[in-house]
Design a protein around this motif. Structure first.
Motif, PDB file in Angstrom:
ATOM      1  N   SER A   5      -6.700  11.041  -3.946  1.00  0.00           N
ATOM      2  CA  SER A   5      -5.539  11.357  -3.947  1.00  0.00           C
ATOM      3  C   SER A   5      -4.504  10.800  -3.103  1.00  0.00           C
ATOM      4  CB  SER A   5      -6.008  12.475  -3.016  1.00  0.00           C
ATOM      5  OG  SER A   5      -5.514  12.576  -1.486  1.00  0.00           O
ATOM      6  N   ALA A   6      -4.954   9.739  -2.334  1.00  0.00           N
ATOM      7  CA  ALA A   6      -3.853   8.304  -2.095  1.00  0.00           C
ATOM      8  C   ALA A   6      -3.528   7.545  -2.811  1.00  0.00           C
ATOM      9  CB  ALA A   6      -3.953   8.171  -0.698  1.00  0.00           C
ATOM     10  N   LYS A  41      -4.239  17.784  -3.642  1.00  0.00           N
ATOM     11  CA  LYS A  41      -3.548  17.085  -2.960  1.00  0.00           C
ATOM     12  C   LYS A  41      -3.006  15.484  -3.621  1.00  0.00           C
ATOM     13  CE  LYS A  41      -6.570  18.358   1.312  1.00  0.00           C
ATOM     14  NZ  LYS A  41      -6.617  18.036   2.725  1.00  0.00           N
ATOM     15  N   GLY A  42      -2.200  14.695  -3.193  1.00  0.00           N
ATOM     16  CA  GLY A  42      -1.530  13.989  -3.352  1.00  0.00           C
ATOM     17  C   GLY A  42      -0.767  13.772  -4.599  1.00  0.00           C
ATOM     18  N   ARG A 156      -3.225   8.150   5.808  1.00  0.00           N
ATOM     19  CA  ARG A 156      -2.960   8.084   4.740  1.00  0.00           C
ATOM     20  C   ARG A 156      -3.321   9.075   3.701  1.00  0.00           C
ATOM     21  NH1 ARG A 156      -2.006   2.152   1.863  1.00  0.00           N
ATOM     22  NH2 ARG A 156      -1.010   2.759  -0.134  1.00  0.00           N
ATOM     23  N   VAL A 157      -4.636   8.824   4.064  1.00  0.00           N
ATOM     24  CA  VAL A 157      -5.584  10.204   2.578  1.00  0.00           C
ATOM     25  C   VAL A 157      -4.985  11.853   3.809  1.00  0.00           C
ATOM     26  CG1 VAL A 157      -6.766   8.030   2.302  1.00  0.00           C
ATOM     27  CG2 VAL A 157      -7.845  10.115   4.201  1.00  0.00           C
ATOM     28  N   GLY A 158      -4.352  11.737   4.382  1.00  0.00           N
ATOM     29  CA  GLY A 158      -3.959  13.210   4.977  1.00  0.00           C
ATOM     30  C   GLY A 158      -5.264  13.914   5.949  1.00  0.00           C
TER      31      GLY A 158
END
Length: 286
Positions: A5-6, A41-42, A156-158
Motif C-alpha cells: 500500500s506504501a 489503503k495507500g 511510512r506504511v501507516g
C-alpha cells in the motif's frame, strides 16, 4: 498488503509453495473488496498494489536486495531460530531482520547471529491492516539505527510503532505497564489507543484469542507456554490446558463455533468493524 500500500515491492516465501499460491489468491480477493468498499489503503489502486506482490520458492531469492524481512512463521522458538540462522548466512549488512513474535524474547531468537545488530522483534497486532500498533523490541545488541529505520518504515506504511526500552516477557501489549522502564508513558497510551482499545471496542480478550487461532483450544496449544511465562511475574499462574481451557473453549463456541466457516465469518465481521472504526478515527480531529 500494508507494505504494498506504501509502494514497496514485496516477495512472499514459504517452505510450502501452496501457502504462497493461496496467499496471492486471498490477497487479490481482499484488496479488490477493500477497493470496492473504499477502504483500500495507500494512493495506488488494487491492481497496482497487487503488481508489487509476488511469490518465490527460494529463501535466498526472497531476501535478495530486501531492505526489510518480516518473519511470520508459527510461534515456536526453535523453528524461528532455525529460520534466522538461515537468514543470517545470506543476509547483507544492511537488511533489517525482523520477527513478528508476540512474546518470544529477542535475546533467545537472535542469540549467536552474526547480524544481530540488524535484528529486532516488530510485533504487529492482529489484524494489522485494521489495528496499526507495532511493538518494536530490540535485542540487547540491536543497533539503535535498526530500531530507528524500522520505526520509520512502520510509520511510512501507516502503522503506529512503539519502542520498548528493553526486552521483557510479554512485551508491552501483554503487560500494560511502564513502571519497570519497559515503555514510555506516551507509547503506553498508543498500546491502548492504537492497539488493544481498537479490538476491545467490539470483542473481549477471550474472543480475541478464539479468533486469533482455530478456536480457544488451538490458541492455548500455541501460546500457553508464553502466557504462563509472562504471568509468572504477576502472581499465581493459571493453567491454560485441561478442564480450564476446555471450559473457556466451550463458552466461546456457544458464541462462535470453532469450525472454519463460523470463525471466518466472525473474523470478517470483526475486520469490518475495525475498518469502519479506523476510518472514523482518521476523520476525527486530533
Amino acid at each position: 498488503m500494508l507494505f504494498a500500500s506504501a509502494g514497496f515491492r514485496v516477495k512472499l516465501f514459504d517452505i510450502e509453495p501452496r501457502q504462497v499460491t493461496d496467499a496471492l489468491v486471498s490477497l487479490r480477493k481482499e484488496m479488490k473488496m477493500l477497493e470496492l468498499s473504499g477502504y483500500l489503503k495507500g494512493e495506488l489502486g488494487a491492481e497496482e498494489q497487487l503488481s508489487l506482490i509476488s511469490g518465490c520458492s527460494d529463501l535466498r531469492e526472497a531476501v535478495e536486495g530486501a531492505l526489510h524481512v518480516q518473519e511470520c512463521v508459527p510461534e515456536n522458538l526453535e523453528l524461528k531460530r532455525k529460520l534466522f540462522a538461515q537468514l543470517d548466512k545470506i543476509a547483507d549488512d544492511h537488511v533489517i531482520l525482523s520477527s513478528s513474535s508476540s512474546c518470544l524474547l529477542p535475546s533467545k531468537l537472535f542469540a549467536g547471529l552474526a547480524h544481530v545488530k540488524q535484528c529486532l522483534v516488530a510485533h504487529p497486532v492482529n489484524p494489522p491492516y485494521y489495528v496499526p500498533l507495532v511493538e518494536l523490541v530490540p535485542h540487547p545488541e540491536t543497533a539503535p539505527a535498526t530500531v530507528d529505520r524500522t520505526y520509520a518504515l512502520m510509520r511510512r506504511v501507516g502503522q503506529s510503532p512503539v519502542r520498548l526500552l528493553r526486552e521483557i516477557d510479554g512485551f508491552a501489549l501483554n503487560r500494560l505497564q511502564y513502571a519497570e522502564g519497559v515503555v514510555s508513558p506516551g507509547d503506553l497510551d498508543l498500546v491502548m489507543s492504537d492497539g488493544l482499545g481498537l479490538r476491545y471496542a467490539f470483542i473481549g480478550p477471550l474472543e480475541t484469542m478464539h479468533l486469533n487461532a482455530e478456536g480457544m483450544l488451538s490458541y492455548c496449544d500455541r501460546y500457553s507456554e508464553g502466557m504462563k511465562r509472562v504471568l509468572k511475574t504477576f502472581g499465581p499462574v493459571p493453567e491454560f490446558s485441561g478442564a480450564t481451557a476446555e471450559k473457556v473453549h466451550q463458552a466461546m463456541c456457544v458464541k462462535v463455533p470453532d469450525d472454519a466457516e463460523h470463525l471466518a465469518a466472525r473474523r470478517a465481521w470483526r475486520d469490518g468493524c475495525l475498518m469502519r472504526l479506523a476510518q472514523l478515527k482518521h476523520q476525527l480531529p486530533q
